[in-house]
Design a protein around this motif. Sequence first.
Motif, PDB file in Angstrom:
ATOM      1  N   SER A  60       0.803  -1.216   0.000  1.00  0.00           N
ATOM      2  CA  SER A  60       0.000   0.000   0.000  1.00  0.00           C
ATOM      3  C   SER A  60       0.841   1.274   0.000  1.00  0.00           C
ATOM      4  CB  SER A  60      -0.931   0.013   1.217  1.00  0.00           C
ATOM      5  OG  SER A  60      -1.887  -1.012   1.129  1.00  0.00           O
ATOM      6  N   GLU A  61       1.896   1.315   0.802  1.00  0.00           N
ATOM      7  CA  GLU A  61       2.641   2.568   0.944  1.00  0.00           C
ATOM      8  C   GLU A  61       3.335   2.962  -0.356  1.00  0.00           C
ATOM      9  OE1 GLU A  61       2.107   4.461   3.294  1.00  0.00           O
ATOM     10  OE2 GLU A  61       1.321   3.135   4.854  1.00  0.00           O
ATOM     11  N   SER A  62       3.942   1.995  -1.045  1.00  0.00           N
ATOM     12  CA  SER A  62       4.592   2.328  -2.323  1.00  0.00           C
ATOM     13  C   SER A  62       3.548   2.734  -3.362  1.00  0.00           C
ATOM     14  CB  SER A  62       5.436   1.154  -2.828  1.00  0.00           C
ATOM     15  OG  SER A  62       4.626   0.015  -3.068  1.00  0.00           O
ATOM     16  N   TYR A  63       2.386   2.081  -3.320  1.00  0.00           N
ATOM     17  CA  TYR A  63       1.293   2.450  -4.224  1.00  0.00           C
ATOM     18  C   TYR A  63       0.854   3.887  -3.965  1.00  0.00           C
ATOM     19  CZ  TYR A  63      -3.461   2.855  -6.030  1.00  0.00           C
ATOM     20  OH  TYR A  63      -4.595   3.301  -6.662  1.00  0.00           O
ATOM     21  N   ARG A  64       0.628   4.242  -2.713  1.00  0.00           N
ATOM     22  CA  ARG A  64       0.149   5.575  -2.364  1.00  0.00           C
ATOM     23  C   ARG A  64       1.184   6.654  -2.749  1.00  0.00           C
ATOM     24  NH1 ARG A  64      -4.221   5.512   1.379  1.00  0.00           N
ATOM     25  NH2 ARG A  64      -3.584   7.570   2.153  1.00  0.00           N
ATOM     26  N   LYS A  65       2.453   6.334  -2.553  1.00  0.00           N
ATOM     27  CA  LYS A  65       3.498   7.278  -2.933  1.00  0.00           C
ATOM     28  C   LYS A  65       3.495   7.503  -4.445  1.00  0.00           C
ATOM     29  CE  LYS A  65       8.505   7.975  -2.926  1.00  0.00           C
ATOM     30  NZ  LYS A  65       9.839   7.417  -2.537  1.00  0.00           N
ATOM     31  N   PHE A  66       3.389   6.401  -5.200  1.00  0.00           N
ATOM     32  CA  PHE A  66       3.388   6.515  -6.663  1.00  0.00           C
ATOM     33  C   PHE A  66       2.165   7.293  -7.150  1.00  0.00           C
ATOM     34  CE2 PHE A  66       1.910   4.896 -10.777  1.00  0.00           C
ATOM     35  CZ  PHE A  66       3.030   5.119 -11.556  1.00  0.00           C
ATOM     36  N   ALA A  67       0.975   6.971  -6.616  1.00  0.00           N
ATOM     37  CA  ALA A  67      -0.241   7.671  -7.017  1.00  0.00           C
ATOM     38  C   ALA A  67      -0.114   9.168  -6.732  1.00  0.00           C
ATOM     39  CB  ALA A  67      -1.454   7.090  -6.299  1.00  0.00           C
ATOM     40  N   ASP A  68       0.424   9.512  -5.579  1.00  0.00           N
ATOM     41  CA  ASP A  68       0.599  10.919  -5.217  1.00  0.00           C
ATOM     42  C   ASP A  68       1.558  11.611  -6.193  1.00  0.00           C
ATOM     43  OD1 ASP A  68       0.251  13.119  -3.183  1.00  0.00           O
ATOM     44  OD2 ASP A  68       2.435  12.861  -3.071  1.00  0.00           O
ATOM     45  N   GLN A  69       2.647  10.941  -6.514  1.00  0.00           N
ATOM     46  CA  GLN A  69       3.615  11.513  -7.445  1.00  0.00           C
ATOM     47  C   GLN A  69       2.980  11.749  -8.823  1.00  0.00           C
ATOM     48  OE1 GLN A  69       6.729   8.406  -6.894  1.00  0.00           O
ATOM     49  NE2 GLN A  69       8.141  10.136  -6.657  1.00  0.00           N
ATOM     50  N   MET A  70       2.254  10.755  -9.306  1.00  0.00           N
ATOM     51  CA  MET A  70       1.658  10.866 -10.640  1.00  0.00           C
ATOM     52  C   MET A  70       0.588  11.951 -10.684  1.00  0.00           C
ATOM     53  SD  MET A  70       3.046   9.063 -12.965  1.00  0.00           S
ATOM     54  CE  MET A  70       1.752   9.446 -14.154  1.00  0.00           C
ATOM     55  N   LEU A  71      -0.258  12.005  -9.672  1.00  0.00           N
ATOM     56  CA  LEU A  71      -1.305  13.027  -9.647  1.00  0.00           C
ATOM     57  C   LEU A  71      -0.698  14.423  -9.642  1.00  0.00           C
ATOM     58  CD1 LEU A  71      -3.725  11.365  -7.066  1.00  0.00           C
ATOM     59  CD2 LEU A  71      -4.113  11.613  -9.524  1.00  0.00           C
ATOM     60  N   LYS A  72       0.313  14.629  -8.834  1.00  0.00           N
ATOM     61  CA  LYS A  72       0.961  15.938  -8.776  1.00  0.00           C
ATOM     62  C   LYS A  72       1.677  16.247 -10.088  1.00  0.00           C
ATOM     63  CE  LYS A  72       1.572  16.069  -3.744  1.00  0.00           C
ATOM     64  NZ  LYS A  72       2.528  15.919  -2.617  1.00  0.00           N
ATOM     65  N   HIS A  73       2.249  15.223 -10.701  1.00  0.00           N
ATOM     66  CA  HIS A  73       2.955  15.426 -11.971  1.00  0.00           C
ATOM     67  C   HIS A  73       1.981  15.864 -13.063  1.00  0.00           C
ATOM     68  CE1 HIS A  73       6.184  14.818 -14.891  1.00  0.00           C
ATOM     69  NE2 HIS A  73       5.269  14.259 -15.680  1.00  0.00           N
ATOM     70  N   ILE A  74       0.847  15.180 -13.172  1.00  0.00           N
ATOM     71  CA  ILE A  74      -0.147  15.530 -14.187  1.00  0.00           C
ATOM     72  C   ILE A  74      -0.709  16.927 -13.912  1.00  0.00           C
ATOM     73  CG2 ILE A  74      -2.391  14.912 -15.167  1.00  0.00           C
ATOM     74  CD1 ILE A  74      -0.085  13.030 -15.931  1.00  0.00           C
ATOM     75  N   ARG A  75      -0.945  17.238 -12.662  1.00  0.00           N
ATOM     76  CA  ARG A  75      -1.472  18.556 -12.306  1.00  0.00           C
ATOM     77  C   ARG A  75      -0.452  19.651 -12.646  1.00  0.00           C
ATOM     78  NH1 ARG A  75      -3.593  18.233  -6.476  1.00  0.00           N
ATOM     79  NH2 ARG A  75      -1.424  18.697  -5.992  1.00  0.00           N
ATOM     80  N   ALA A  76       0.840  19.371 -12.435  1.00  0.00           N
ATOM     81  CA  ALA A  76       1.885  20.340 -12.757  1.00  0.00           C
ATOM     82  C   ALA A  76       1.989  20.595 -14.257  1.00  0.00           C
ATOM     83  CB  ALA A  76       3.239  19.863 -12.213  1.00  0.00           C
ATOM     84  N   LYS A  77       1.504  19.634 -15.038  1.00  0.00           N
ATOM     85  CA  LYS A  77       1.475  19.779 -16.490  1.00  0.00           C
ATOM     86  C   LYS A  77       0.270  20.595 -16.962  1.00  0.00           C
ATOM     87  CE  LYS A  77       5.058  17.377 -18.003  1.00  0.00           C
ATOM     88  NZ  LYS A  77       6.039  17.911 -18.978  1.00  0.00           N
ATOM     89  N   GLY A  78      -0.530  21.080 -16.026  1.00  0.00           N
ATOM     90  CA  GLY A  78      -1.687  21.886 -16.384  1.00  0.00           C
ATOM     91  C   GLY A  78      -2.932  21.090 -16.696  1.00  0.00           C
ATOM     92  N   LYS A  79      -2.930  19.800 -16.327  1.00  0.00           N
ATOM     93  CA  LYS A  79      -4.070  18.935 -16.602  1.00  0.00           C
ATOM     94  C   LYS A  79      -4.796  18.583 -15.305  1.00  0.00           C
ATOM     95  CE  LYS A  79      -2.851  18.593 -20.954  1.00  0.00           C
ATOM     96  NZ  LYS A  79      -3.629  19.254 -22.024  1.00  0.00           N
TER      97      LYS A  79
END
Length: 619
Positions: A333-352
Amino acid sequence: MKAFLLPVVLLVGAVAWGAKPSVIPELRQWTEATEAGTYKVQATSRIVIPENACADLKTYAATFAAELKLPLVQERKGWFSSESFGPGDILLAISPGIIGHSEGYVLTATPNGIRIEASTPLGAFWGTRSLLQVLRANEGTFPCGIAKDWPDYRVRGFMFDCGRKPFTLTTLRQIIDLCSYYKLNDLQLHLSDNYIWLHRYPGVKTAEDVLKQEPTAGGFRLESKIKGLASTDIVYSKADYKALVAYASARGVTLVPELDVPGHALSLVRVRPDLMYKGSVGKKHDCERAAMLDLNNPETFGFVSSIFDEYIDDDVFSGDIVHIGTDEYYGDSESYRKFADQMLKHIRAKGKTPRLWGSLSQKRGTTPVTSEGVQMHIWSMGWQNPREAIKAGYDIINILDSYTYVVPNGKGNIGAYGDDIDTKFLYERWTPALFHNQSVDPADPKLLGGAWAMWNDNSFLTDPGLTGRDLLARIRRNCAIVAQKTWDREPPKRSYANFLRCMAANGSPVCLAVPQWEKTYAVTRTGDQPLKLAEGDETDLWAVSPVNGKVGFRREGAQYTFDYALPKDREVALTFRVTPRNVELWADGRPVGGKPKRQFYPDSCQFYTLPMPERDLVK
């Protein structure tokens, strides 16, 4: 009357004056005209927009004009003046404040013409959808009166899996047309995935064995600069996908791309086997690791984010929303949650705006996962509780599997993950706020809306051969029902039977008939080199197949051949006879070759629907 309608059977006589137009979704408000009369399309009718119309209104008006086969004009004169408003004209305009909803519209019908006004171009376009349905059903007439209409939910959607099973661009455009016709504004394309039962492959015991399977076992439908990532059967070029986004946008539909990670990721693991998940998958088969990424490897996030960046930075994913997948990951769970958080922030930083499959109720832990500006699909009560998601700050979309999941198999079974969903239940009882015993406030602003999903789990080893043409009729009906239930949160006023009658009467923007045709070619085989008879987006016909030299065809990226090879140096009259469920081959007037066989996994194929190719290469 001028021939203006797309090919469709007109099932109902002219509508009566003052009668409420029968539309899907049903009109929210209707006021009868005070004077008798009906509007009728004339030979001189035009689609009229103001001279200063914005680009979006021009685009929507052009789509509508093409559908009605009427000229589109921009008038210099005053709005609705005698100089600009000719008999039978249909006028579209933006009138700020005309209705208190960005997607709402006001449609005013008089005997002389129709005026559609809205606060936004999209609202005006939705007004044309209602008008188009009624004109089709009533021989070009519309009752006089005023309609006021608006949606209750922002997201009215359909999720289509073209990752596991390939579908042509023709099919995707037809689905867009169906969504648009019923004012569904959100079409999510599941662009990457793999066979759901990897352990069923012959000889597969380990995850490493899966990587040795033929290339179609993992689907990735977009052209990529990463060698070996894209599928080998059907792949959409970046130019193709951009054109598809534009096609959808001109019809009011947002195309939402999804690349599924970190599970369902066999196509990624194949090109980076060093990033395969190394841990336990619990009660699942060990070979499932082949479709899962190792989130403890520091290179995984960089690799995955670079794939998304390729399409965002190249403006392939030009829409506002990007879906990152995240369902059914069996790692910790912890590695999953870290990855999901990273991806969500990455996509948001791209303006999406990022969207994901809700899984945090299953993947509990202490690692925070960002929720600001994030859209979450509630697809399984076991994986995600909707109330927990709202409390955590997510905007949610109801796509709960037990109500809305279809997995076509051709057997006709009804229910969750069945050949079709219970459409009567969906129409009469389902709402976007219904989540079994965890329902939410239907007016909660965090509830964006609802959608239904067609998953093509029956692919690869278990693909029965259903094509896009086989699926269009149920896609149309299910889209119409979900459109009704997401447009208006109040219970439908029509009975289910009357709803179906309305749907039949109002026609379809695409042909729903399963192909039936026959073509004969006079062909002489002179050698062993491949010889193509005809080609098209959906179908190629081969006199000498590149697979084995026999007569065959290609459909939706797969090659099929008959047990018949043309003799050399002799002309043969080769006939393809296509019925709704079969393809027959005849040579010089006699049946040959038996049933066609698919190149890969031929035993599962039962349906042979074959669209006619567009271009003959041999007479």
